[in-house]
Design an enzyme around this catalytic site. Structure first.
Site, short mmCIF file in Angstrom:
data_model
loop_
_atom_site.label_atom_id
_atom_site.label_comp_id
_atom_site.label_asym_id
_atom_site.label_seq_id
_atom_site.Cartn_x
_atom_site.Cartn_y
_atom_site.Cartn_z
N GLU A 98 116.26 -43.59 10.76
CA GLU A 98 116.89 -43.15 9.55
C GLU A 98 116.55 -44.21 8.53
O GLU A 98 116.52 -43.66 7.09
CB GLU A 98 118.29 -43.03 9.67
N HIS A 111 121.42 -44.30 21.29
CA HIS A 111 122.69 -43.47 21.06
C HIS A 111 122.88 -42.67 22.17
O HIS A 111 123.14 -43.18 23.19
CB HIS A 111 122.56 -42.67 19.96
N ASP A 169 125.64 -43.38 13.21
CA ASP A 169 125.41 -44.40 12.32
C ASP A 169 124.60 -43.92 11.10
O ASP A 169 123.99 -44.91 10.27
CB ASP A 169 124.56 -45.51 13.00
N GLU A 171 131.63 -43.70 16.62
CA GLU A 171 130.71 -44.13 17.66
C GLU A 171 131.13 -45.65 18.25
O GLU A 171 131.01 -45.60 19.15
CB GLU A 171 129.39 -44.59 16.74
#
Length: 262
Positions: A128, A149, A158, A248
Site C-alpha cells: 500500500e 495478513h 492496515d 486486525e
C-alpha cells in the site's frame, strides 16, 4: 543565506533512519530507498516506528519537489520479521502498532508533491505504500503480494484493502487479499494499479525521467495536482484504517491465543 541554512537544517533528517536511504538531487527530486544494510528490506517494528517520523518530515520539507520510493537489491519490500513486534496480543503493544500504522499512511498522503513508486522484484509487504503514489513504474519481473495478513492468520486491516480497492476495485482487492498470491506487474497494470511496465532494472531510471517531465510544470501546479489527486484516497485512509487496524489487532490477539492453546 537564511534559506540555505534552512535547507541544510531540514536535510539533517536524511541520515536518521537506518532502513531509509534518502538522496535529493539539485533539482529537488528526493529518492527514498528501503533497505536493510544496503540490501533488500527486512521490515521490522523499528522501521514501523521510524517511518512515521520519516514520512512526516518528507511531507513537510518544501525542498522536496518530487518524491520517488524504491527498494534496494532489486526488491521493493520482500519480507517482514514478525518477532520484532513482540506480543501483539498485549493491548499496549497493539496500541503502538495501531497508532503508528494510521500515522504512516496519513503522513504518506500528506506528501504534497508528485510521488512515484519504482518497483522491482517483490512487493510482498506494505505494498500500500506504493499504491499511495500517483504513478507506479514496475519492472516486468516485479510482483505484488500480501504475506503478512490473511495467509498468516490476521485480517488485512492496515490500509492495504483500502489502497487496493481504491486502485483496482473492491472485488479484485477482496479476492486478492483472501487468496494471497503473487500477481505480476502486467496483471497489476491490467487492474489499473501500475502505470508503466518497463524492462527489469530500469524502473528507477524511468521514474527519474518522469520526475524531470513533471518538473517542467510550475511548482504550485505540481503541488496542488498531488493534493487534488490524493484527496479521495486520503479521505478513505482517514475513515477506514483506524477501524481496520482495531479489527486486525483483535484477530492478531486471537491468533496468538490459538497458538498458545496448541
Amino acid at each position: 543565506m537564511s534559506a540555505v541554512l534552512e535547507n541544510l537544517g531540514k536535510k539533517e533528517y536524511f541520515n536518521e533512519y537506518r532502513s531509509l536511504r534518502l538522496e535529493r538531487d539539485k533539482e529537488g527530486v528526493l529518492t527514498v530507498q528501503f533497505h536493510t544494510n544496503g540490501g533488500p528490506l527486512m521490515f521490522t517494528a523499528k522501521d514501523h516506528t521510524d517511518f512515521v517520523d520519516a514520512f512526516y518530515r518528507i511531507s513537510q520539507d518544501r525542498s522536496n519537489k518530487i518524491v520517488i520510493f524504491t527498494g534496494a537489491g532489486g526488491q521493493f519490500i520482500p519480507a517482514i520479521d514478525f518477532s520484532t513486534f513482540g506480543n501483539v496480543a498485549d493491548p499496549g503493544v497493539w496500541s503502538v502498532v495501531h497508532d503508528e500504522g494510521v500515522q504512516i499512511l496519513e503522513n504518506l498522503t500528506s506528501i504534497r508533491v508528485p510521488v512515484i513508486a519504482a518497483i522491482e522484484g517483490q512487493a510482498n509487504v506494505h505494498s500500500e505504500y506504493a499504491l499511495l503514489a500517483d504513478v507506479i513504474v514496475a519492472g516486468e519481473g516485479a510482483t505484488f503480494n500480501d504475506l503478512p495478513h490473511f495467509a498468516s492468520g490476521i485480517i488485512p486491516g492496515d490500509g492495504i484493502f483500502t489502497a487496493w480497492s481504491y486502485r483496482a476495485g473492491a472485488g479484485r482487492a477482496e479476492a486478492f487479499l483472501l487468496n494471497p498470491h503473487a500477481i505480476t506487474a502486467r496483471t497489476a497494470q491490467e487492474w489499473g494499479v501500475v502505470a508503466e511496465v518497463v524492462p527489469n532494472g530500469t524502473a528507477l531510471a524511468r521514474a527519474r525521467e518522469l520526475a524531470r517531465l513533471y518538473l517542467k510544470v510550475p511548482e504550485i501546479t505540481r503541488r496542488n495536482t498531488r493534493v487534488h489527486f490524493i484527496q479521495p484516497l486520503k479521505e478513505r485512509i482517514v475513515h477506514e484504517v483506524g477501524y481496520g487496524l482495531s479489527l486486525e489487532g483483535a484477530s492478531a490477539a486471537d491468533l496468538v491465543k490459538s497458538m498458545q492453546d496448541k
